[in-house]
Motif scaffolding. Structure first.
Motif, PDB file in Angstrom:
ATOM      1  N   LEU A  94       0.845  -1.207   0.000  1.00 45.34           N
ATOM      2  CA  LEU A  94       0.000   0.000   0.000  1.00 45.34           C
ATOM      3  C   LEU A  94       0.878   1.254   0.000  1.00 45.34           C
ATOM      4  O   LEU A  94       0.678   2.171  -0.804  1.00 45.34           O
ATOM      5  CB  LEU A  94      -0.925  -0.003   1.224  1.00 45.34           C
ATOM      6  CG  LEU A  94      -1.720   1.280   1.484  1.00 45.34           C
ATOM      7  CD1 LEU A  94      -2.817   1.465   0.433  1.00 45.34           C
ATOM      8  CD2 LEU A  94      -2.347   1.266   2.877  1.00 45.34           C
ATOM      9  N   ASN A  95       1.862   1.254   0.900  1.00 47.39           N
ATOM     10  CA  ASN A  95       2.762   2.412   0.983  1.00 47.39           C
ATOM     11  C   ASN A  95       3.484   2.650  -0.340  1.00 47.39           C
ATOM     12  O   ASN A  95       3.617   3.788  -0.796  1.00 47.39           O
ATOM     13  CB  ASN A  95       3.785   2.213   2.112  1.00 47.39           C
ATOM     14  CG  ASN A  95       3.127   2.241   3.477  1.00 47.39           C
ATOM     15  OD1 ASN A  95       1.945   2.529   3.608  1.00 47.39           O
ATOM     16  ND2 ASN A  95       3.889   1.923   4.503  1.00 47.39           N
ATOM     17  N   ASN A 126       2.445   1.768  -3.318  1.00 48.27           N
ATOM     18  CA  ASN A 126       1.479   2.281  -4.297  1.00 48.27           C
ATOM     19  C   ASN A 126       1.185   3.764  -4.076  1.00 48.27           C
ATOM     20  O   ASN A 126       1.087   4.527  -5.030  1.00 48.27           O
ATOM     21  CB  ASN A 126       0.163   1.484  -4.226  1.00 48.27           C
ATOM     22  CG  ASN A 126       0.321   0.089  -4.772  1.00 48.27           C
ATOM     23  OD1 ASN A 126       1.258  -0.200  -5.518  1.00 48.27           O
ATOM     24  ND2 ASN A 126      -0.576  -0.803  -4.403  1.00 48.27           N
ATOM     25  N   ILE A 127       1.049   4.125  -2.799  1.00 52.38           N
ATOM     26  CA  ILE A 127       0.762   5.535  -2.483  1.00 52.38           C
ATOM     27  C   ILE A 127       1.928   6.419  -2.961  1.00 52.38           C
ATOM     28  O   ILE A 127       1.729   7.447  -3.598  1.00 52.38           O
ATOM     29  CB  ILE A 127       0.512   5.733  -0.962  1.00 52.38           C
ATOM     30  CG1 ILE A 127      -0.808   5.064  -0.546  1.00 52.38           C
ATOM     31  CG2 ILE A 127       0.479   7.219  -0.610  1.00 52.38           C
ATOM     32  CD1 ILE A 127      -1.002   4.959   0.968  1.00 52.38           C
ATOM     33  N   LEU A 128       3.136   5.972  -2.662  1.00 51.54           N
ATOM     34  CA  LEU A 128       4.310   6.776  -3.032  1.00 51.54           C
ATOM     35  C   LEU A 128       4.452   6.880  -4.547  1.00 51.54           C
ATOM     36  O   LEU A 128       4.819   7.935  -5.072  1.00 51.54           O
ATOM     37  CB  LEU A 128       5.579   6.218  -2.394  1.00 51.54           C
ATOM     38  CG  LEU A 128       5.613   6.310  -0.861  1.00 51.54           C
ATOM     39  CD1 LEU A 128       6.875   5.688  -0.316  1.00 51.54           C
ATOM     40  CD2 LEU A 128       5.492   7.753  -0.381  1.00 51.54           C
ATOM     41  N   ALA A 184       2.009   6.887  -6.608  1.00 49.10           N
ATOM     42  CA  ALA A 184       0.946   7.769  -7.086  1.00 49.10           C
ATOM     43  C   ALA A 184       1.117   9.219  -6.629  1.00 49.10           C
ATOM     44  O   ALA A 184       0.439  10.111  -7.126  1.00 49.10           O
ATOM     45  CB  ALA A 184      -0.406   7.245  -6.617  1.00 49.10           C
ATOM     46  N   THR A 185       2.000   9.435  -5.672  1.00 49.31           N
ATOM     47  CA  THR A 185       2.150  10.797  -5.138  1.00 49.31           C
ATOM     48  C   THR A 185       3.546  11.351  -5.438  1.00 49.31           C
ATOM     49  O   THR A 185       3.785  11.852  -6.522  1.00 49.31           O
ATOM     50  CB  THR A 185       1.853  10.827  -3.623  1.00 49.31           C
ATOM     51  OG1 THR A 185       2.691   9.870  -2.960  1.00 49.31           O
ATOM     52  CG2 THR A 185       0.399  10.513  -3.343  1.00 49.31           C
ATOM     53  N   CYS A 186       4.435  11.178  -4.486  1.00 46.34           N
ATOM     54  CA  CYS A 186       5.769  11.750  -4.654  1.00 46.34           C
ATOM     55  C   CYS A 186       6.689  10.830  -5.436  1.00 46.34           C
ATOM     56  O   CYS A 186       7.892  11.100  -5.524  1.00 46.34           O
ATOM     57  CB  CYS A 186       6.364  12.132  -3.312  1.00 46.34           C
ATOM     58  SG  CYS A 186       6.425  10.777  -2.157  1.00 46.34           S
ATOM     59  N   SER A 232       8.803  12.449  -7.777  1.00 49.14           N
ATOM     60  CA  SER A 232       9.911  13.240  -7.222  1.00 49.14           C
ATOM     61  C   SER A 232      11.048  12.354  -6.755  1.00 49.14           C
ATOM     62  O   SER A 232      12.209  12.643  -6.987  1.00 49.14           O
ATOM     63  CB  SER A 232       9.420  14.068  -6.028  1.00 49.14           C
ATOM     64  OG  SER A 232       8.303  14.808  -6.397  1.00 49.14           O
TER      65      SER A 232
END
Lengths: 126, 184
Positions: A22-23, A25-27, A29-31, A34
């Motif tokens: 999950l973490n 996937n979140i990363l 999709a977000t940063c 970067s």
């Protein structure tokens, strides 16, 4: 039936290793855009350094090769067998003189090192 | 960044620095994703829906990261986003989720057949009772009962007075007890 009679439990389960995924996937999709950029910068720097290394290697090989070719007596292209070193043709070799060649010259000609240096650099040795 | 090294003050400072922002956000995700997941899961029950909502929560947080001024705690800020996302989801899916017409025991049946539900029938019925509460009351109940949040914190999060929250929780408890009495 009172609420206090219930044991407070969390019966909600997740697939194995779910939170790590999950973490991730979140990363992504977000940063994620970067974080890899920073990595890309590092890779790019390494890559650039590698190319600098290649370029330096090619330059060294070219210099050595040019030095060998341009040394009088080893001018295979022109078939020049002369071992003579004269003032008239120094400019032709100025950029391709290597240490070994200078040592050979010093041994062949009865002049001291300083005089030879002055000769090469067109300075007055007096 | 490990949990031991997590420092709220440093993280807030790093969020303001564009070059450190991604690393700081990564630390926030690592620290709060499970907590946010648990909070949302108790509201929507399904693992798949929760998974989507948690990701949406963090995506919204990242998108609006410039608006976070550090006046509230990161946890409070994330909870606000998660609550908004969850209530919007419940509102949109009202037709497909539980309603007053849903037969009693139907949610418990569904939970018992869910591979990601480890509880027994009594626990399934308990969660059905909670899921039958209106969304905001369910939220109040979960935050008080499971997360043991103080009314003052809940008040700041939900923009509702402490008195109203206490009343809401009291009514929620009565409704749950009544449902369990009828269905056990």
């Amino acid at each position: 039936m009172r609420l206090e009679d219930y044991k407070k439990k969390d019966p909600f389960a997740t697939p194995e290793g779910y939170f790590a995924k999950l973490n991730s996937n979140i990363l992504k999709a977000t940063c994620g855009n970067s974080l890899p950029q920073e990595k890309r910068k590092k890779v790019s720097l390494v890559s650039r350094m590698r190319w600098v290394g290649y370029a330096a290697m090619i330059a060294i090989i070219a210099t050595v090769a040019a030095g060998i070719i341009s040394v009088p007596g080893t001018d295979w292209k022109k078939g020049n067998a002369s071992n003579e070193f004269t003032a008239g043709n120094t400019s032709e070799y100025d950029n391709s003189i290597d240490g070994e060649y200078i040592d050979n010259m010093l041994e062949s000609y009865p002049i001291d090192e300083y005089t030879f240096y002055c000769y090469l650099t067109d300075t007055d040795n007096n | 960044m490990s949990r031991e090294k997590y420092n709220e003050k440093n993280i807030v400072a790093q969020l303001k620095d564009e070059s450190l922002r991604a690393a700081a956000f990564s630390a926030i995700v690592e620290r709060y994703s499970e907590q946010i997941y648990r909070h949302i899961r108790r509201m929507v029950l399904s693992h798949e829906d929760t998974n989507d909502l948690v990701q949406e929560t963090f995506i919204k947080a990242w998108t609006n990261i410039d608006k976070f001024r550090g006046e509230s705690q990161i946890q409070t800020w994330l909870y606000r986003i998660a609550i908004n996302e969850t209530l919007t989801f419940i509102g949109k899916n009202r037709g497909s989720t539980i309603s007053i017409d849903t037969p009693e025991g139907a949610v418990a049946d569904k939970l018992e057949s869910d591979v990601f539900f480890n509880g027994d029938r009594a626990e399934a019925l308990f969660h059905e009772a909670v899921s039958r509460l209106p969304a905001k009351q369910r939220l109040t109940f979960n935050m008080k009962y499971y997360e043991e949040m103080k009314y003052e914190e809940m008040s700041a999060l939900l923009d509702t007075s402490v008195g109203a929250l206490k009343a809401s929780y009291h009514i929620a408890v009565k409704k749950i007890e009544e449902f369990l009495k009828e269905n056990n």
